[in-house]
Every structure is written in structure tokens, then in C-alpha cells.
Design a protein around this motif. Structure first.
Motif, PDB file in Angstrom:
ATOM      1  N   TRP A 212       0.227   5.405  -3.981  1.00  0.00           N
ATOM      2  CA  TRP A 212      -0.465   3.928  -3.837  1.00  0.00           C
ATOM      3  C   TRP A 212      -1.110   4.000  -5.182  1.00  0.00           C
ATOM      4  CZ3 TRP A 212      -4.069   2.061   0.120  1.00  0.00           C
ATOM      5  CH2 TRP A 212      -4.558   0.811  -0.277  1.00  0.00           C
TER       6      TRP A 212
ATOM      7  N   GLU B 227      -5.458  10.996   6.705  1.00  0.00           N
ATOM      8  CA  GLU B 227      -4.316  10.096   6.716  1.00  0.00           C
ATOM      9  C   GLU B 227      -3.282  10.841   5.773  1.00  0.00           C
ATOM     10  OE1 GLU B 227      -6.217   5.694   7.317  1.00  0.00           O
ATOM     11  OE2 GLU B 227      -5.617   6.293   5.220  1.00  0.00           O
ATOM     12  N   CYS B 228      -1.837  10.341   6.010  1.00  0.00           N
ATOM     13  CA  CYS B 228      -0.760  10.645   5.105  1.00  0.00           C
ATOM     14  C   CYS B 228      -0.709  12.073   4.879  1.00  0.00           C
ATOM     15  CB  CYS B 228      -0.883   9.718   4.019  1.00  0.00           C
ATOM     16  SG  CYS B 228      -0.911   8.122   4.250  1.00  0.00           S
TER      17      CYS B 228
ATOM     18  N   ARG C 164      -1.468   8.909  13.115  1.00  0.00           N
ATOM     19  CA  ARG C 164      -0.363   8.088  12.395  1.00  0.00           C
ATOM     20  C   ARG C 164       0.014   8.910  11.342  1.00  0.00           C
ATOM     21  NH1 ARG C 164      -5.162   5.144  11.808  1.00  0.00           N
ATOM     22  NH2 ARG C 164      -6.149   5.528   9.851  1.00  0.00           N
ATOM     23  N   ASP C 165       1.041   8.479  10.572  1.00  0.00           N
ATOM     24  CA  ASP C 165       1.625   8.896   9.585  1.00  0.00           C
ATOM     25  C   ASP C 165       2.588  10.141   9.908  1.00  0.00           C
ATOM     26  OD1 ASP C 165       0.084   6.759   8.603  1.00  0.00           O
ATOM     27  OD2 ASP C 165      -1.339   8.019   7.525  1.00  0.00           O
TER      28      ASP C 165
ATOM     29  N   GLN D  86       4.702   0.138   2.278  1.00  0.00           N
ATOM     30  CA  GLN D  86       3.965  -0.647   3.086  1.00  0.00           C
ATOM     31  C   GLN D  86       3.836  -1.897   2.686  1.00  0.00           C
ATOM     32  OE1 GLN D  86       2.055   0.400   6.559  1.00  0.00           O
ATOM     33  NE2 GLN D  86       4.138   1.283   6.346  1.00  0.00           N
TER      34      GLN D  86
ATOM     35  N   TYR E 206       3.708   1.104  10.571  1.00  0.00           N
ATOM     36  CA  TYR E 206       2.787   1.923   9.765  1.00  0.00           C
ATOM     37  C   TYR E 206       3.606   3.206   8.764  1.00  0.00           C
ATOM     38  CZ  TYR E 206      -1.451  -0.390  10.589  1.00  0.00           C
ATOM     39  OH  TYR E 206      -2.478  -1.357  10.725  1.00  0.00           O
ATOM     40  N   SER E 207       2.823   3.947   8.221  1.00  0.00           N
ATOM     41  CA  SER E 207       3.395   4.854   7.167  1.00  0.00           C
ATOM     42  C   SER E 207       4.345   5.829   7.922  1.00  0.00           C
ATOM     43  CB  SER E 207       2.485   5.553   6.265  1.00  0.00           C
ATOM     44  OG  SER E 207       2.082   4.574   5.443  1.00  0.00           O
TER      45      SER E 207
ATOM     46  N   TYR F 258      -3.886   6.974  -3.868  1.00  0.00           N
ATOM     47  CA  TYR F 258      -4.024   7.358  -2.426  1.00  0.00           C
ATOM     48  C   TYR F 258      -2.599   7.449  -1.644  1.00  0.00           C
ATOM     49  CZ  TYR F 258      -6.570   7.369   1.795  1.00  0.00           C
ATOM     50  OH  TYR F 258      -7.153   7.586   3.238  1.00  0.00           O
TER      51      TYR F 258
ATOM     52  N   ASN G 101       0.806  -1.350  -0.001  1.00  0.00           N
ATOM     53  CA  ASN G 101       0.019   0.156  -0.088  1.00  0.00           C
ATOM     54  C   ASN G 101       1.015   1.407  -0.067  1.00  0.00           C
ATOM     55  OD1 ASN G 101      -0.091  -1.337   2.881  1.00  0.00           O
ATOM     56  ND2 ASN G 101      -1.181   0.678   3.212  1.00  0.00           N
ATOM     57  N   ASP G 102       0.818   2.055   1.009  1.00  0.00           N
ATOM     58  CA  ASP G 102       1.336   3.637   0.912  1.00  0.00           C
ATOM     59  C   ASP G 102       2.862   3.482   0.694  1.00  0.00           C
ATOM     60  OD1 ASP G 102      -0.962   3.592   2.262  1.00  0.00           O
ATOM     61  OD2 ASP G 102      -0.270   4.658   3.841  1.00  0.00           O
TER      62      ASP G 102
HETATM   63  C1  FRU Z   1      -3.341   4.633   4.183  1.00  0.00           C
HETATM   64  C2  FRU Z   1      -2.915   3.752   5.940  1.00  0.00           C
HETATM   65  C3  FRU Z   1      -2.063   4.850   6.825  1.00  0.00           C
HETATM   66  C4  FRU Z   1      -1.344   3.892   7.654  1.00  0.00           C
HETATM   67  C5  FRU Z   1      -1.067   2.609   6.364  1.00  0.00           C
HETATM   68  C6  FRU Z   1      -1.074   1.213   7.112  1.00  0.00           C
HETATM   69  O1  FRU Z   1      -3.302   3.808   3.445  1.00  0.00           O
HETATM   70  O2  FRU Z   1      -4.134   3.516   6.345  1.00  0.00           O
HETATM   71  O3  FRU Z   1      -2.700   5.931   7.303  1.00  0.00           O
HETATM   72  O4  FRU Z   1      -0.159   4.123   8.122  1.00  0.00           O
HETATM   73  O5  FRU Z   1      -2.212   2.736   5.708  1.00  0.00           O
HETATM   74  O6  FRU Z   1      -0.637   0.470   6.428  1.00  0.00           O
END
Ligand code: FRU
Length: 486
Positions: A304, A222-223, A163-164, A62, A105-106, A285, A45-46
Motif C-alpha cells: 500500500w 500487522e500483516c 488479524r491478517d 482493501q 479485513y486483510s 505499508y 489500503n492493504d
Molecule cells: C493494515 C490493516 C490490517 C487490517 C486492514 C483493515 O493497514 O489495519 O491490519 O486487516 O488494515 O483495512
């Protein structure tokens, strides 16, 4: 489709051998990409920690090794000298210790003297599955990550969603800032900010970022990231659970505000009230930017090519996800312009004669110089000229639409199968980057971008162009290897 137990999703990877057989099956897929970053197995993912250091671009993502499922997340490391050809470097941050027992995580990266700092979210779960996010730090030295003590734990004035970390150094006052995506107790998306005089210690909560006009805009952001591009501050983030016009049933978005960041008052003042969608395609995303080493006012963005809470046809093959191409960002007429990097031209192989063939290679670049009026294209249409991915420009409405509904393999249909973007100045240029399971479309020299996954089947192979345009088509070479590096 496989039903995953929590134990299976959060299993710690002890040895590469545990996933060798999965990798060998994965690489046989007809949908493996030739020039987009994808994971050796499982789910990507990210993008994370995108940075230029020691003459190499480092990019992490990720990664859940076990299959097409969001489970225990690792940071996987890839590297490139030119942002085109990428090599797999293997796992970098491994979760499973006290503060990141359920995922690394990110996060982001900061080059230091002789190494790189990696900031990430330690996704900790208690026995009763209560989540606690730690802002964690590791040093990347000679390709290996060494964990340092976490910088700070969860902020009790917000929900568990925080997060992130994006690390930002401000030369003006010599301070370091970490911005985190968060959720207020009354379920509003926001950004919280920490600051310190040192990248490794002394961090304290500085406040919640004020973004006038965006106090009630989705339930989680997020992010987040704040970049300075062509003299503007750009706040990039992913608001969740909200609808945006032209985006069908999609509820998670990746976009930006252009404006000015006041670091003393912690206010981001947007230039106007528009949240700009970064990418009008179906699958984009969690964008991550890297500063340009030669020109700090420029940045390169990668995202992503996927979405949270979505599923893809390769889930059946037990893998999922890839990243977009890196794009150069600049500001033109108060909008971010995203352009494919010039370096990509090095991937061009044979130029194909469109007078002689209407077969669209599965890995190619297609460019159209448009001369006005309506235009319609079908990529991977059937033998009889129907079907395919339909891209159409309506000159009277001044709108471009990408429609995925006529392809054989349909997915995420509940999120809508058309994406439309106004083009007030008309259409003059289209540039497509097609890989085995994706299409990235750059409209009018980067004014709009549509990134989408597509999964053509046998019999979907034709290119049909209807309208006044000159077209150029090149085969593209390989830029990622499907080698097993863990
Ligand atoms: C975004 C997310 C982030 C998190 C990560 C986990 O896609 O949900 O907020 O850190 O993916 O894999």
C-alpha cells in the motif's frame, strides 16, 4: 473536511449506482494514477490475496467505497497477465454477514484445484462495539467469492487485535499454517500460529511465534508473512507504535527480518538483530507477496503506498490511496533487494532529450547512472529552480536523503519530511518511476527503495540535476483504466 458518522462509514453498499456519481467526480482528479492500482472510489489500503492462478495474476485490496475514510472494508479484485497492465474485476468479498459485519479485513490466497481459497479476517463488532476477529474462508470461483464457515474465532489469550491471516503450505510435512498478526495482553506485538492438515477444517492453535530479540518491538504486528527467498526465510511484518532511526516521526513501519524459520519449534531465528525497513519512502505499508509460479524461491512484492492514521491531499476530493508497483525480491548480501519488473519496460514511450528540455512529465521513468561525488536532484521544481522533491546524495556521509518539505502541497508533516538511508558503498544508480501522484525510487539496483506520494501543483514542473551523472528519461504509457467496475 467531512466529518464521518459511524453509520456513514459502515454503510453496506447495495448497488453500484450509489457510488457512480462519486466515481465520475473522482476520475476527474489531476492526481489519478496512470499505472498504479487505485480504487474506483473511496479509500484503498492493504493489498490482499496476491496470487498467480490460471495464467493470471490476481490481486485484491482493501476498499472502503464511501470516501477517504477507513470504514466498512471490502476486497476489491484486479487482475493482470503481465503484472504491468491491470484490469478492474469488481468487488469480491463483501462484508456485512454475521462474522464480518464490520469489514472483510486483510488476508491471503492459496490456489487449489480449479479455484482459489481466500483467507481473510472477519471484523465482527458486537452491538457495544466490542471487536471479535474471525479467520474466515471463501472460495474464488469464476471471479466470485463463496463464503465457507469461519475456520476459527478470536483467541482469548490475546487482545482484540488479531488479524491478517497468511496461509502457508509446507510440503515437508503436508501441513497448512495460518500466521496472524496479534497483540499480547501486555500490549506487545506478536504473531500467533494455527495449523491443520486441511486448508478448510480442523484448525487448531499451534502457539505464539518466538522471535528472539523482538519480544518488545511495537504494540501490534500487522500483516505478517514468512517467505522463502534465495534460500533464506524472510519474516515480513508491520510493527506499530515505535520509532526507528532515520524514519522521522513515523510510528508504523513495514519491514523484515532475515533468518531461519523452525516450523517444528515455531521459532524464527533472525540472522542478526537488525529489523530492516522494507521501503525508506514516506508511504509504504502492509506489503503482500506472491510466490513466483516458475521459481518458488522467488517472490513478488506489492504494498500500500500509504500509511495508517495519515491523511492525503486527495482526501478533499473524497478518494485516497494506491498500491506500489510490484517488485521482484531476491537476497543479496543478507539484504532483500527489490527491483522493478523487467516487464515494465513495455510501458516506455518516447525517450526525451534532456539537453533540449528540463520539463519533467507527470508520468515517466528517469534513470541516472552516477559517476561519483555528491548529487542533488529536484523533481517538479519551480520555474526559478527552487522547490520540488529533493533527492540528495552526500558522498562524504555516504547517505541518500529524500526531502518532501519543499513541495507546495505538504502533508503528514508531523511524521517528518526527510527520509535518509546510508549507502555504505556509495551511489551508482537511481531509477525513478513517476506517476501523477507518486514517486518510487530504486537506488543502486534495488538495494534501497523510497516510495512516496507527492501532489505537484501548477508551476511545479522542472527537473534539475546537479552532479556527475548521465540521465535518461522516458514517457510512460497507461496501464490502469479508470473504468467503473463494481
Ligand atoms: C493494515 C490493516 C490490517 C487490517 C486492514 C483493515 O493497514 O489495519 O491490519 O486487516 O488494515 O483495512
Amino acid at each position: 473536511m467531512k466529518k464521518w458518522t459511524k453509520e456513514e462509514r459502515y454503510r453496506v453498499l447495495k448497488s453500484a449506482e450509489e457510488i457512480r456519481e462519486l466515481h465520475e467526480r473522482t476520475v476527474l482528479s489531476d492526481y489519478r494514477q496512470h499505472y498504479h492500482i487505485q480504487s474506483v472510489t473511496g479509500l484503498l489500503n492493504d493489498p490482499n490475496g496476491f496470487v498467480f492462478y490460471d495464467n493470471v495474476w490476481h490481486l485484491f485490496y482493501q476498499w472502503c467505497p464511501w470516501g477517504a475514510v477507513h470504514g466498512l472494508k471490502y476486497w476489491y479484485h484486479t487482475a493482470s497477465k503481465d503484472l504491468v497492465t491491470w484490469e478492474n474485476r469488481g468487488v469480491c468479498i463483501c462484508p456485512g454477514t454475521e462474522f464480518d459485519n464490520k469489514g472483510a479485513y486483510s488476508g491471503s490466497a492459496l490456489p487449489a484445484d480449479g479455484f482459489v481459497y481466500l483467507y481473510y479476517t472477519g471484523n465482527h463488532r458486537d452491538e457495544d462495539w466490542t471487536r471479535k476477529s474471525y479467520t474466515c474462508l471463501a472460495e474464488l470461483r469464476s471471479g466470485k467469492a463463496f463464503k465457507l464457515p469461519p475456520l476459527f474465532g478470536p483467541n482469548e489469550n490475546y487482545t482484540e487485535h488479531q488479524r491478517d491471516p497468511k496461509i502457508i503450505y509446507r510440503e515437508e510435512n503436508g501441513k497448512y499454517y495460518i500466521i496472524l498478526g496479534a497483540q499480547t495482553k501486555d500490549k506487545k506485538g506478536c504473531i500467533i500460529i494455527y495449523s491443520s492438515d486441511s486448508p478448510t477444517e480442523g484448525w487448531s492453535f499451534a502457539g505464539q511465534l518466538k522471535v528472539p530479540g523482538f519480544e518488545d518491538f511495537g504494540d501490534m504486528w500487522e500483516c505478517p508473512s514468512i517467505e522463502t527467498i534465495s534460500g533464506y526465510d524472510v519474516l515480513i511484518f508491520c510493527p506499530q507504535h515505535l520509532s526507528i532511526r532515520g524514519r522521522g516521526g513515523a510510528v508504523h513501519h513495514s519491514g523484515y527480518l532475515l533468518g531461519h524459520m523452525d516450523w517444528d519449534k515455531l521459532i524464527f531465528n533472525p540472522d542478526n538483530t537488525s529489523f530492516h525497513v522494507l521501503d525508506f519512502g514516506f508511504d509504504s505499508y502492509a506489503a503482500e507477496c506472491a510466490a513466483n509460479p516458475n521459481d518458488r524461491s522467488k517472490a513478488t512484492l506489492v504494498a500500500w503506498m500509504g500509511l495508517p492514521d495519515a491523511s492525503y491531499p486527495t482526501d478533499e476530493e473524497e478518494w485516497s490511496g494506491c498500491l506500489t508497483l510490484p517488485r521482484e525480491l531476491r537476497v543479496r548480501e543478507r539484504r532483500l533487494i527489490q527491483q522493478p519488473l523487467d516487464e515494465l519496460r513495455a510501458l516506455r514511450g518516447k525517450k526525451l532529450d534532456l539537453e533540449a528540455t528540463d520539463i519533467l512529465p507527470r508520468v515517466c521513468e528517469l534513470e541516472l547512472i552516477c559517476r561519483g561525488g555528491d548529487l542533488s536532484l529536484r523533481l517538479f521544481a519551480k520555474e526559478d529552480g527552487s522547490g520540488g522533491l529533493v533527492v540528495s546524495y552526500d558522498d562524504s556521509a555516504r547517505e541518500i536523503t529524500v526531502d518532501r518539505s519543499e513541495l507546495e502541497r505538504r502533508f503528514n508533516t508531523e511524521l517528518g519530511e526527510q527520509r535518509t538511508r546510508p549507502l555504505p558503498k556509495g551511489l551508482f544508480h537511481l531509477r525513478f518511476f513517476i506517476d501523477r501522484s507518486s514517486v518510487e525510487l530504486f537506488v543502486n539496483d534495488g538495494d534501497a527503495v523510497f516510495s512516496s506520494r507527492i501532489f505537484p501543483v501548477e508551476g511545479e514542473s522542472r527537473l534539475i540535476i546537479d552532479g556527475d551523472a548521465s540521465a535518461h528519461l522516458w514517457e510512460l504509457g497507461r496501464a490502469v483504466e479508470d473504468d467503473f467496475v463494481v
